[in-house]
Design a protein around this motif. Structure first.
Motif, short mmCIF file in Angstrom:
data_model
loop_
_atom_site.label_atom_id
_atom_site.label_comp_id
_atom_site.label_asym_id
_atom_site.label_seq_id
_atom_site.Cartn_x
_atom_site.Cartn_y
_atom_site.Cartn_z
N HIS A 546 -15.80 -1.87 -28.90
CA HIS A 546 -16.82 -1.30 -29.79
C HIS A 546 -18.04 -0.78 -29.03
CE1 HIS A 546 -18.62 -5.27 -29.19
NE2 HIS A 546 -19.75 -4.79 -29.67
N ASP A 547 -18.36 -1.42 -27.88
CA ASP A 547 -19.51 -1.00 -27.09
C ASP A 547 -19.10 -1.00 -25.62
OD1 ASP A 547 -21.88 -0.57 -25.78
OD2 ASP A 547 -23.02 -2.11 -26.86
N PRO A 548 -18.71 0.14 -25.07
CA PRO A 548 -18.16 0.18 -23.72
C PRO A 548 -19.15 -0.13 -22.61
CG PRO A 548 -18.39 2.40 -24.62
CD PRO A 548 -18.67 1.46 -25.74
N GLU A 549 -20.43 -0.22 -22.91
CA GLU A 549 -21.43 -0.58 -21.90
C GLU A 549 -21.78 -2.06 -21.91
OE1 GLU A 549 -22.37 1.53 -19.58
OE2 GLU A 549 -20.98 2.92 -20.54
N HIS A 550 -21.27 -2.79 -22.90
CA HIS A 550 -21.69 -4.18 -23.08
C HIS A 550 -20.75 -5.13 -22.31
CE1 HIS A 550 -24.39 -6.95 -25.03
NE2 HIS A 550 -23.38 -7.71 -25.39
N TRP A 551 -20.83 -5.05 -20.98
CA TRP A 551 -20.08 -5.95 -20.12
C TRP A 551 -20.96 -6.31 -18.93
CZ3 TRP A 551 -19.46 -4.66 -15.06
CH2 TRP A 551 -19.64 -3.31 -14.72
N PHE A 552 -20.64 -7.45 -18.28
CA PHE A 552 -21.51 -7.96 -17.23
C PHE A 552 -20.69 -8.72 -16.20
CE2 PHE A 552 -23.53 -7.74 -21.33
CZ PHE A 552 -24.57 -6.85 -21.07
N TYR A 553 -21.27 -8.88 -15.02
CA TYR A 553 -20.67 -9.75 -14.02
C TYR A 553 -21.05 -11.21 -14.28
CZ TYR A 553 -19.79 -5.39 -11.48
OH TYR A 553 -19.37 -4.13 -11.13
N LEU A 554 -22.30 -11.44 -14.62
CA LEU A 554 -22.81 -12.78 -14.94
C LEU A 554 -23.58 -12.68 -16.25
CD1 LEU A 554 -24.21 -13.64 -11.39
CD2 LEU A 554 -21.97 -14.30 -12.31
N TYR A 555 -23.45 -13.67 -17.12
CA TYR A 555 -23.98 -13.55 -18.48
C TYR A 555 -24.43 -14.93 -18.93
CZ TYR A 555 -23.58 -12.02 -23.49
OH TYR A 555 -23.79 -11.70 -24.82
N THR A 556 -25.75 -15.14 -18.97
CA THR A 556 -26.30 -16.37 -19.54
C THR A 556 -26.68 -16.07 -20.98
OG1 THR A 556 -28.44 -15.79 -18.57
CG2 THR A 556 -27.08 -17.38 -17.38
N ASP A 557 -25.94 -16.66 -21.90
CA ASP A 557 -26.09 -16.34 -23.32
C ASP A 557 -26.94 -17.39 -24.01
OD1 ASP A 557 -25.81 -14.86 -25.63
OD2 ASP A 557 -23.68 -15.24 -25.89
N GLU A 558 -26.95 -17.32 -25.28
CA GLU A 558 -27.92 -17.98 -26.16
C GLU A 558 -28.16 -19.45 -25.82
OE1 GLU A 558 -28.37 -18.55 -30.94
OE2 GLU A 558 -27.45 -16.73 -30.16
N GLY A 559 -29.41 -19.78 -25.60
CA GLY A 559 -29.82 -21.15 -25.35
C GLY A 559 -29.64 -21.62 -23.92
N THR A 560 -29.00 -20.85 -23.06
CA THR A 560 -28.82 -21.28 -21.67
C THR A 560 -30.16 -21.70 -21.07
OG1 THR A 560 -26.89 -19.85 -21.31
CG2 THR A 560 -28.08 -20.61 -19.35
N SER A 561 -30.23 -22.93 -20.59
CA SER A 561 -31.47 -23.49 -20.05
C SER A 561 -31.14 -24.38 -18.87
CB SER A 561 -32.20 -24.31 -21.12
OG SER A 561 -32.34 -23.60 -22.33
N GLY A 562 -32.09 -24.47 -17.93
CA GLY A 562 -31.93 -25.37 -16.79
C GLY A 562 -30.84 -24.94 -15.84
N MET A 563 -30.55 -23.64 -15.79
CA MET A 563 -29.44 -23.12 -14.99
C MET A 563 -29.97 -22.37 -13.78
SD MET A 563 -26.00 -22.82 -15.18
CE MET A 563 -25.60 -22.88 -16.94
#
Length: 611
Positions: A546-563
């Protein structure tokens, strides 16, 4: 005198400690004593013999109990249960292994024989009953190669797209041309591409309205599919509506390598590939959902059991055929989910919550539940009907090392809770009894390839609510979505997760079918956790996302903390930090990271355990 005593002591220490050996062969007999010359027939019988040796304090078990599987397919009609009574100790483990120089497999498969010419280029065989019941299945393997369940496209780039989504009337509108061929088919399914998941929907009816058709589905998946907000079918202004394909009907059986099972007549039809002779072909279908179940309780866990050099093959998972499959993420399917008005206000800086959801967990070929120090060394998880290996609940320690995970429908390896069924999935999981949490597991030097080959929204290594877990030096490729997913909960609220480590993995050829993806993906608060020295490159570019630009090598998603995300080699600095929490550190990631780090990622002495 002292010198003589010392010499005697050293001699005693050098002598091998006695160990008990029990032998199992597909050609054996459970009435046999379990010697190499007179082996048992089943792993279950061998475990019982080992259990009795321990119960009677037989001196032979001092150095451990070794159950040796001789070459061949060890076929099952139910799971092998490993219980607390089968536990070993650090110095006297229970080891289940392929015998030296042998290739043994534990299989839930049934052979289909007696093939005859049907019509055209199709061949047909009768499907036997299994355990007194008609046998149904969703996979077929011909000469060790996976066949294709009959579908409307051979090339997924040619999939049709939906026209509209009507949740009020629980209808998907699609082009008439797409469904005309299967309008009267009894058991047709739609596989719908939805952002980061696919849904398996059993078709209930098709109504033609000119060049558009209204497709309705069976419950429970119809209700869940049209009530849940995320992921959802996409209807966009740019023409990138959600794609779909159709499967599971005789009308679609028209390409070499495809099959169809007529459950009513109990006949299997197959269109052979070039060079396949059905008179001599080995055809296997799966019949058992879980092959091995290691299960104790929190107060009496199974302990110190090791599996070495065993192939686990031909497991099944039939929920999509019976109730459909509408996942939330990483294959965890929805039991119930709906939108909230008004939204819930959450604490600790979390954004408002617009939905509620409760989850189920798909089956795995091997499950570990309430157990400590359960190891898998040099094993193979291949031809699997959903997940390969799952450390489900209440596990401590354990190593998965030098294993091969290949040809798997869903996730390769799964660890930790993804919210208990009774807990709404956005509520932080932080049990009062931390023994519930999967912890101190090491997943290292394993090969993951051709994973997620049916449920495209799954990953190679899928860790939920875990702590003190290490995922390192694995080789991950040919996956439909992300390589490694770490964490759960969509919350920055402190929970049971912490001290996790994803280090020096090689991830490439990923996102074969889905986007909103990454080589390494994280969720939720995980204090003192690290993503370091991984190498991520080469992403697929499917045209139907649906969105051909929405890709990543590394992805910290919602709430990721202390990383801490540090020293990861990627082809470019294409990363996402989405609705994250506090305490994250990003340092020295991208193509400028040293070649030494890049070259050290992946397997190191990986297959020293393989026989």
């Amino acid at each position: 005198m002292k010198r003589r005593l010392k010499s005697l002591l050293l001699l005693c220490l050098a002598l091998p400690v006695a160990a008990a050996d029990i032998w199992v062969s597909p050609a054996g007999n459970d009435a046999n004593p379990g010697t190499r010359r007179e082996p048992k027939a089943t792993l279950t019988s061998a475990l019982r013999q080992a259990r009795e040796l321990r119960r009677l304090n037989d001196p032979s078990v001092e150095g451990g109990v070794y159950i040796n599987l001789l070459a061949g397919r060890h076929s099952l009609y139910e799971p092998v249960f490993v219980r607390p009574e089968d536990s070993g100790t650090p110095t006297s483990p229970t080891v289940i292994r392929s015998a030296e120089g042998e290739k043994a497999s534990v299989s839930g498969g049934v052979a289909i024989t007696g093939w005859k010419k049907a019509h055209g280029k199709l061949w047909v065989a009768d499907v036997p009953r299994f355990n007194g019941r008609p046998l149904d299945f969703r996979q077929v393997w011909v000469n060790d190669s996976k066949a294709i369940r009959a579908r409307d496209v051979s090339d997924f780039e040619q999939m049709y797209r939906i026209i509209n989504n009507d949740p009020d009337n629980q209808i998907l509108w699609v082009p008439t041309q797409a469904v005309k061929k299967i309008q009267r088919a009894k058991y047709a399914e739609m596989v719908l591409h939805e952002m980061w998941c696919i849904a398996n929907l059993r078709i209930k009816s098709i109504e033609i309205h000119g060049d558009s058709a209204a497709v309705r589905f069976h419950d429970p998946e119809s209700r869940i599919q049209f009530e849940h907000p995320w992921p959802r079918p996409m209807v966009t202004d740019n023409g990138r509506n959600s794609a779909f394909y159709l499967t599971g009907t005789m009308e679609l059986l028209d390409e070499p390598g495809e099959w169809y099972h007529d459950i009513d007549s109990r006949k299997l039809y197959y269109y052979p590939r070039p060079g396949e002779d059905m008179r001599s072909a080995e055809v296997i279908v799966p019949a058992v959902e879980t092959l091995v179940q290691v299960q104790g309780t929190l107060d009496r866990p199974v302990e110190y059991v090791r599996f070495e050099g065993i192939a686990f093959n031909h497991s099944t998972w039939m929920r999509p055929s019976e109730k459909g499959h509408a996942p939330l993420q990483a294959g965890m399917y929805l039991l119930d989910r709906y939108k909230l008005r008004p939204q819930i206000i959450r604490n600790y800086g979390n954004h408002k919550l617009d939905n509620q959801g409760w989850l189920g967990r798909p089956a795995a070929a091997v499950q570990v539940h309430s157990a400590n120090h359960i190891d898998f060394l040099g094993c193979r998880f291949e031809h699997i009907g959903y997940s390969g290996l799952d450390y489900v609940y209440g596990t401590y320690g354990g190593k998965v090392e030098g294993c091969i995970f290949r040809d798997i429908v869903g996730n390769g390896l799964v660890a930790g809770s993804f919210s208990p069924r009774a807990l709404e999935t956005h509520i932080p999981y932080d049990p009062a009894d931390l023994r519930e949490v999967c912890s101190h597991l090491t997943v290292s030097n394993n090969l993951f390839t051709d994973i997620t080959n049916e449920d495209w929204g799954c990953v190679a290594v899928c860790a939920g609510y875990v702590r003190d877990i290490t995922i390192e030096h694995n080789d991950i490729s040919e996956v439909s979505y992300s390589g490694i997913s770490l964490g759960w909960g969509w919350t920055r609220t402190v929970n049971c997760m912490r001290n996790n480590r994803v280090h020096a993995n090689l991830i490439y050829n990923y996102a074969k079918h889905m986007y909103d993806t990454a080589g390494v993906y994280t969720l939720g608060a995980q204090p003192n956790s690290y993503i370091t020295e991984n190498c991520v490159h080469t992403i697929y570019t499917p045209s139907y996302v649906h969105d051909p630009e929405h890709w990543f090598y590394l992805y910290t998603d919602e709430g990721t903390s202390g990383m801490t995300v540090k020293d990861n080699w990627t082809e470019a600095e294409k990363y996402l930090q989405n609705a994250i929490g506090p305490g994250n550190v990003w340092e020295n990631n991208g193509p400028a990271v040293s070649e030494e780090i890049r070259n050290k990622a992946g397997l190191q002495d990986a297959f020293k355990y393989l026989k």
